[in-house]
Design an enzyme around this catalytic site. Sequence first.
Site, PDB file in Angstrom:
ATOM      1  N   GLU A   1       0.796   9.666  16.786  1.00  0.00           N
ATOM      2  CA  GLU A   1      -0.061   9.095  15.750  1.00  0.00           C
ATOM      3  C   GLU A   1      -0.071  10.074  14.588  1.00  0.00           C
ATOM      4  O   GLU A   1      -0.750  11.095  14.634  1.00  0.00           O
ATOM      5  CB  GLU A   1      -1.477   8.855  16.292  1.00  0.00           C
ATOM      6  CG  GLU A   1      -1.527   7.925  17.488  1.00  0.00           C
ATOM      7  CD  GLU A   1      -0.988   6.538  17.198  1.00  0.00           C
ATOM      8  OE1 GLU A   1      -0.790   6.196  16.013  1.00  0.00           O
ATOM      9  OE2 GLU A   1      -0.758   5.782  18.146  1.00  0.00           O
TER      10      GLU A   1
ATOM     11  N   CYS B   1      -6.630  10.177   8.655  1.00  0.00           N
ATOM     12  CA  CYS B   1      -5.210   9.823   8.594  1.00  0.00           C
ATOM     13  C   CYS B   1      -4.980   8.453   7.969  1.00  0.00           C
ATOM     14  O   CYS B   1      -3.906   8.194   7.423  1.00  0.00           O
ATOM     15  CB  CYS B   1      -4.573   9.882   9.986  1.00  0.00           C
ATOM     16  SG  CYS B   1      -5.335   8.777  11.194  1.00  0.00           S
TER      17      CYS B   1
END
Length: 480
Positions: free
Chosen positions: A225, A259
């Site tokens: 990720e 993110c």
Amino acid sequence: MADNSYTPADENQQISNINDFFASQRLAFKKQSYLSLSERIEDLQLLKSAIKQHKEPLITALSQDFSGRSAGDSKMADIMPTIMGIDYTIKHLKKWMKPEKRHVSALFQPAKAFVVYQPLGVVGIITPWNYPVFLSLGPLTTALAAGNRAMIKMSEFTPATNEVIKSMLLTVFSQNKVAVITGGVESASYFSEQAFDHLLFTGSTQVGKKVMASAAKNLTPVTLELGGKSPVIIDDEIDIKLAVSRILLGKTLNAGQTCVAPDYVLCPEGKVTELLSELKLQFNSMYPSFAENDDYTSIINQAQFDRLQQGVIDAVDKGADVTALVTDTDAFSGTRKMPLTVVTQVNDDMLLMQEEIFGPVLPIVSYKTFEQALSYVNDRPRPLALYLCSFDEGKKQQVLDGTHAGGVCINDAAVHVAQDDLPFGGIGPSGMGQYHGHEGFLTFSKAKPVFEKGKFNTAKMAYPPYGKWIHRMMDKIFLS
């Protein structure tokens, strides 16, 4: 402070712990390789109870690590979605664990085929500093739901939070089921070299490449990720005030240290001035008295603060216009609080347009046509998230069909990550694999196919020698 406080002696101790915990978890899994539904639900309930009991210590530790982290940010983005994910998993786990019946063709009848979901074994989880609760205990939820044991490597930049999570988990789990590793870069590198049955890493693309290379030595499957430059596209018909209201929290939550935070905005060229004005108005409405406002989070450490400041300076040197949305900058000098800073007149030579920003800086890129905006996105690496502000059904479909991203929000930003029934994951340079909810259960399980024959075996009729009537019939049915 959130600087790396781990000494070489700490690193050596953590490496020793990695060896001990990994061996003990391997042995424990070998002795009990399949947990029942009730055992898994009990583990999840214990985890949920521990988080609730340690809510205030977690909030305090997070603020300590950030030198000022909003309690609201910690509850909304770290603790609450973790608990919601546990609740969702408990509710649906029985269905997920049930063997799935699959089709058997006429050629192989009578028989049955099905898929069973088997625990992988020992799962490794590498956690970043920006959401250390959600990004450690969220993956742990799905790992436990799938019947695994887990080792969690926490970030060196959140030492206070690490200690709370470590002591919290020790109240409900033995370390041969769930173990927490602290330490810095050396122990993180050693952790990624272990022969886990699956390794999940959340962090930068640069470090993700190193983790994947380490995992490859053991053929350890990975879920990465990562990040990237997640764009917002504002169409030319939507009200700018409304558009700003839908994206601003996604950019300011945790001071943009997310993110999936909007990284830059693609705005119709005639509306840039209006967009800048509305951003300033709504930002100051959300965060009045900025310097003393406990709702706004600080930058995690001085290195990250300096990186963000250098990105802004570089943009100015290369011709950008910069507007800090709080004018009284002297009021928060000496702190690591950084107001949302809007950058216009940007170009590809600027650092801000080359690297993920990961902070409260927002470039605006103007466009003439919607197709030009889509081309701008598609000419760049595939992002972790893509955001569209539009009520036009045709433009929505253009974006969904004509772009690639790890996930999409339409008329919102970042909240897709908190949807329990949606998978989360990147694509290309923004990551690989996915987890959360059912997809997390699948990621941490082996989907084992099973084919079963009963006492009656018609297939024997088709055994050699070939050329019998049954073979001629099979040729006619399946090959002609």
